[in-house]
Design a protein around this motif. Structure first.
Motif, PDB file in Angstrom:
ATOM      1  N   MET A   1     -11.396 -19.554   5.318  1.00 42.46           N
ATOM      2  CA  MET A   1     -10.462 -18.863   6.226  1.00 42.46           C
ATOM      3  C   MET A   1      -9.695 -17.809   5.435  1.00 42.46           C
ATOM      4  O   MET A   1      -9.137 -18.098   4.377  1.00 42.46           O
ATOM      5  CB  MET A   1      -9.493 -19.870   6.852  1.00 42.46           C
ATOM      6  CG  MET A   1      -8.589 -19.264   7.913  1.00 42.46           C
ATOM      7  SD  MET A   1      -7.597 -20.545   8.744  1.00 42.46           S
ATOM      8  CE  MET A   1      -6.662 -19.528   9.852  1.00 42.46           C
ATOM      9  N   SER A   2      -9.643 -16.609   5.897  1.00 37.64           N
ATOM     10  CA  SER A   2      -9.000 -15.537   5.147  1.00 37.64           C
ATOM     11  C   SER A   2      -7.494 -15.621   5.263  1.00 37.64           C
ATOM     12  O   SER A   2      -6.955 -16.108   6.247  1.00 37.64           O
ATOM     13  CB  SER A   2      -9.487 -14.174   5.657  1.00 37.64           C
ATOM     14  OG  SER A   2      -9.155 -14.004   7.013  1.00 37.64           O
ATOM     15  N   SER A   3      -6.807 -15.150   4.230  1.00 40.22           N
ATOM     16  CA  SER A   3      -5.343 -15.159   4.230  1.00 40.22           C
ATOM     17  C   SER A   3      -4.823 -14.012   5.073  1.00 40.22           C
ATOM     18  O   SER A   3      -5.510 -13.022   5.295  1.00 40.22           O
ATOM     19  CB  SER A   3      -4.835 -15.005   2.789  1.00 40.22           C
ATOM     20  OG  SER A   3      -5.315 -13.790   2.241  1.00 40.22           O
ATOM     21  N   PRO A   4      -3.569 -14.142   5.557  1.00 39.24           N
ATOM     22  CA  PRO A   4      -2.976 -13.064   6.373  1.00 39.24           C
ATOM     23  C   PRO A   4      -2.963 -11.753   5.607  1.00 39.24           C
ATOM     24  O   PRO A   4      -2.774 -11.715   4.390  1.00 39.24           O
ATOM     25  CB  PRO A   4      -1.558 -13.575   6.641  1.00 39.24           C
ATOM     26  CG  PRO A   4      -1.639 -15.055   6.460  1.00 39.24           C
ATOM     27  CD  PRO A   4      -2.658 -15.276   5.398  1.00 39.24           C
ATOM     28  N   ALA A   5      -3.171 -10.672   6.319  1.00 37.68           N
ATOM     29  CA  ALA A   5      -3.187  -9.357   5.678  1.00 37.68           C
ATOM     30  C   ALA A   5      -1.813  -9.031   5.118  1.00 37.68           C
ATOM     31  O   ALA A   5      -0.791  -9.335   5.721  1.00 37.68           O
ATOM     32  CB  ALA A   5      -3.604  -8.283   6.697  1.00 37.68           C
ATOM     33  N   ALA A   6      -1.776  -8.430   3.949  1.00 35.98           N
ATOM     34  CA  ALA A   6      -0.500  -8.045   3.333  1.00 35.98           C
ATOM     35  C   ALA A   6       0.125  -6.899   4.114  1.00 35.98           C
ATOM     36  O   ALA A   6      -0.561  -6.057   4.687  1.00 35.98           O
ATOM     37  CB  ALA A   6      -0.746  -7.620   1.886  1.00 35.98           C
ATOM     38  N   SER A   7       1.473  -6.895   4.106  1.00 36.39           N
ATOM     39  CA  SER A   7       2.195  -5.837   4.806  1.00 36.39           C
ATOM     40  C   SER A   7       1.978  -4.503   4.097  1.00 36.39           C
ATOM     41  O   SER A   7       2.081  -4.408   2.879  1.00 36.39           O
ATOM     42  CB  SER A   7       3.697  -6.150   4.827  1.00 36.39           C
ATOM     43  OG  SER A   7       4.418  -5.097   5.403  1.00 36.39           O
ATOM     44  N   THR A   8       1.617  -3.522   4.843  1.00 38.62           N
ATOM     45  CA  THR A   8       1.366  -2.197   4.256  1.00 38.62           C
ATOM     46  C   THR A   8       2.282  -1.170   4.900  1.00 38.62           C
ATOM     47  O   THR A   8       2.761  -1.338   6.019  1.00 38.62           O
ATOM     48  CB  THR A   8      -0.093  -1.764   4.476  1.00 38.62           C
ATOM     49  OG1 THR A   8      -0.362  -1.741   5.876  1.00 38.62           O
ATOM     50  CG2 THR A   8      -1.033  -2.729   3.778  1.00 38.62           C
ATOM     51  N   ALA A   9       2.527  -0.108   4.169  1.00 39.52           N
ATOM     52  CA  ALA A   9       3.383   0.956   4.697  1.00 39.52           C
ATOM     53  C   ALA A   9       2.646   1.690   5.807  1.00 39.52           C
ATOM     54  O   ALA A   9       1.416   1.792   5.790  1.00 39.52           O
ATOM     55  CB  ALA A   9       3.725   1.936   3.574  1.00 39.52           C
ATOM     56  N   PRO A  10       3.374   2.178   6.806  1.00 40.15           N
ATOM     57  CA  PRO A  10       2.732   2.894   7.905  1.00 40.15           C
ATOM     58  C   PRO A  10       2.063   4.169   7.405  1.00 40.15           C
ATOM     59  O   PRO A  10       2.521   4.804   6.460  1.00 40.15           O
ATOM     60  CB  PRO A  10       3.906   3.217   8.847  1.00 40.15           C
ATOM     61  CG  PRO A  10       5.117   3.201   7.957  1.00 40.15           C
ATOM     62  CD  PRO A  10       4.840   2.144   6.943  1.00 40.15           C
ATOM     63  N   THR A  11       0.961   4.508   8.025  1.00 43.58           N
ATOM     64  CA  THR A  11       0.256   5.730   7.654  1.00 43.58           C
ATOM     65  C   THR A  11       1.052   6.945   8.114  1.00 43.58           C
ATOM     66  O   THR A  11       1.455   7.042   9.268  1.00 43.58           O
ATOM     67  CB  THR A  11      -1.136   5.755   8.315  1.00 43.58           C
ATOM     68  OG1 THR A  11      -1.867   4.605   7.891  1.00 43.58           O
ATOM     69  CG2 THR A  11      -1.881   7.015   7.907  1.00 43.58           C
ATOM     70  N   SER A  12       1.287   7.872   7.203  1.00 43.63           N
ATOM     71  CA  SER A  12       2.059   9.060   7.537  1.00 43.63           C
ATOM     72  C   SER A  12       1.182  10.062   8.273  1.00 43.63           C
ATOM     73  O   SER A  12       0.032  10.298   7.904  1.00 43.63           O
ATOM     74  CB  SER A  12       2.625   9.695   6.272  1.00 43.63           C
ATOM     75  OG  SER A  12       3.262  10.927   6.571  1.00 43.63           O
ATOM     76  N   THR A  13       1.725  10.643   9.315  1.00 41.01           N
ATOM     77  CA  THR A  13       1.010  11.685  10.058  1.00 41.01           C
ATOM     78  C   THR A  13       1.587  13.063   9.768  1.00 41.01           C
ATOM     79  O   THR A  13       1.145  14.058  10.338  1.00 41.01           O
ATOM     80  CB  THR A  13       1.096  11.418  11.580  1.00 41.01           C
ATOM     81  OG1 THR A  13       2.478  11.397  11.976  1.00 41.01           O
ATOM     82  CG2 THR A  13       0.447  10.087  11.928  1.00 41.01           C
ATOM     83  N   TYR A  14       2.582  13.118   8.885  1.00 47.36           N
ATOM     84  CA  TYR A  14       3.252  14.377   8.571  1.00 47.36           C
ATOM     85  C   TYR A  14       2.288  15.368   7.914  1.00 47.36           C
ATOM     86  O   TYR A  14       1.528  15.018   7.017  1.00 47.36           O
ATOM     87  CB  TYR A  14       4.432  14.115   7.636  1.00 47.36           C
ATOM     88  CG  TYR A  14       5.057  15.364   7.055  1.00 47.36           C
ATOM     89  CD1 TYR A  14       5.740  16.261   7.869  1.00 47.36           C
ATOM     90  CD2 TYR A  14       4.958  15.648   5.691  1.00 47.36           C
ATOM     91  CE1 TYR A  14       6.319  17.404   7.340  1.00 47.36           C
ATOM     92  CE2 TYR A  14       5.533  16.788   5.152  1.00 47.36           C
ATOM     93  CZ  TYR A  14       6.214  17.656   5.985  1.00 47.36           C
ATOM     94  OH  TYR A  14       6.785  18.800   5.452  1.00 47.36           O
ATOM     95  N   VAL A  15       2.352  16.586   8.385  1.00 51.06           N
ATOM     96  CA  VAL A  15       1.526  17.657   7.825  1.00 51.06           C
ATOM     97  C   VAL A  15       2.465  18.683   7.195  1.00 51.06           C
ATOM     98  O   VAL A  15       3.181  19.395   7.904  1.00 51.06           O
ATOM     99  CB  VAL A  15       0.664  18.336   8.904  1.00 51.06           C
ATOM    100  CG1 VAL A  15      -0.178  19.452   8.282  1.00 51.06           C
ATOM    101  CG2 VAL A  15      -0.226  17.315   9.602  1.00 51.06           C
TER     102      VAL A  15
END
Length: 423
Positions: A1-15
């Motif tokens: 059983m896989s472990s919960p996914a680690a919290s990651t920073a939101p993907t930036s959409t800024y251009v």
């Protein structure tokens, strides 16, 4: 059983936009440098009184003629009626009495330069007029005269309380957060937020909102870090209705960025415009200079706004940003402007400043004797001294403003802080 996914920073959409350096200080071609030298030749001819120039005051941009004063405070001759954006129409009243002199405009020039390299200031007008020096000079002189007529010095020198006494409900504009500067984009451009839903034309005298707008413009200049020349304006049209529309403010905003603060608007974001706005936009757009109109960007929701401004620089509240910040007006602290009363020290610093101004003038006059398109390191060194000296002089000639109380503008440095929260 896989472990919960680690919290990651939101993907930036800024251009991040690419800002052209063409014609900007530090990036001039030899040909452009010669143009700059030629402009200074013409400017000194004006300051020295060697050539005649239009000495009349600029027309009002409030959509009507108004009583004005001469430079010495005496009543002015009748002015011509102004057009929709304040442009003069044909007059049958005869010539208008002279109002301004070259030395007076030179004094105003040095006041507006503040901490900036003087070349940075004049290059804005030269670029705005496509390097046509005669047109740039007319525009520049008109802006200097306008600053005198508009008494912009008082917006710098008077405290919040003093401005509130002179212009009723001035502080109220700040208390409710109708318009303010907050943060900067990654390029260092300060962001000005205008909450249109909080504005009702009848809530305050027209002159108050007029002065508050110019006050914010002047504060914005103080928050430009070295290397940044433009600002971002965000018109938040959430819950906008026809009762929030103020044509006087629109005229002022457009005229300022077209004529008096040229090359200062980086981008104007119109956020969450409702259906009712688009009918008004059809009236506004034809009146805009094409260069100014090209800087308007429309964002329908917060996700689109995040492409223009990084989420880390936007508040969580209302904009779905990541910055845990809420607007708050911080009132004046007793004694914060005491140094302005120290006339001995103030005069000492003003004399020091004047000496540097003379040194820059002398170095410039020597530089323009040979129109060779080469830069002057001596002038650049004096410009650095001017910036440092203005920082020391500021507490004696400028009243403390909201942004200094926030700790953003301290000792000539601009420091925005963001309390970024994980999503």
């Amino acid at each position: 059983m896989s472990s919960p996914a680690a919290s990651t920073a939101p993907t930036s959409t800024y251009v991040q936009p690419v800002i052209s350096t063409d014609g900007r200080l530090g990036h001039l071609t030899p040909e452009q440098t010669i143009k700059l030298q030629q402009f200074w030749v013409k400017l000194f001819d004006i300051f020295d009184g060697k050539v005649q120039f239009d000495q009349t005051a600029p027309s009002s941009f409030k959509g009507q003629a108004r009583e004005e004063e001469n430079a010495d405070g005496t009543p002015a001759a009748p002015v011509q009626k102004a057009g929709w954006f304040g442009r003069r129409t044909a007059s049958e009243s005869g010539p208008v009495a002279p109002r301004f002199t070259g030395p007076q405009l030179q004094k105003t020039f040095w006041k507006v330069a503040m901490m900036d390299h003087p070349d940075l200031l004049v290059l804005k007008f030269i670029r705005a007029r496509k390097w046509v020096l005669e047109d740039a000079m007319k525009m520049f002189l008109n802006a200097l005269k306008w600053r005198i007529v508009e008494r912009l010095d008082e917006l710098i020198e008077l405290s919040d309380e003093e401005l509130d006494v002179k212009y009723p409900k001035f502080i109220q504009q700040m208390k409710i957060g109708k318009g303010y500067l907050r943060g900067a984009d990654p390029l260092g451009r300060p962001m000005s937020v205008v909450n249109t839903r909080l504005h009702h034309k009848s809530d305050q005298p027209a002159e108050t909102i007029h002065r508050f707008t110019l006050y914010t413009m002047e504060c914005g200049r103080m928050l430009l870090p070295p290397g940044a020349e433009t600002v971002i304006v965000i018109f938040d049209l959430s819950n906008f209705g026809l009762d929030n529309m103020d044509w006087g403010f629109v005229r002022l905003f457009v005229q300022c960025f077209e004529a008096f603060y040229p090359e200062t608007l980086g981008v104007c974001v119109v956020h969450r415009a409702p259906f009712v706005f688009w009918g008004l936009w059809k009236l506004i757009q034809p009146l805009l200079d094409p260069v100014v109109a090209s800087k308007f960007v429309f964002t329908r929701n917060n996700a689109e706004l995040h492409k223009v401004v990084p989420r880390e620089r936007l508040p969580i509240i209302h904009y779905d940003g990541l910055d845990d910040w809420k607007y708050e007006y911080v009132p004046a602290v007793p004694g914060e402007n005491d140094r302005m009363k120290d006339t001995v020290k103030k005069e000492e610093l003003l004399a020091e400043r004047h000496g540097l101004e003379i040194s820059f003038d002398e170095a410039t006059r020597a530089w323009i004797k040979n129109l060779d398109g080469k830069n002057s390191e001596q002038r650049d060194e004096i410009a650095v001294q001017l910036r440092e000296q203005y920082t020391r002089m500021t507490p004696y000639v400028r009243a403390v403003n909201l942004y200094q109380r926030w700790g953003v503008a301290v000792n000539g440095e601009v420091n925005w802080t963001y309390n970024v929260k994980k999503e």
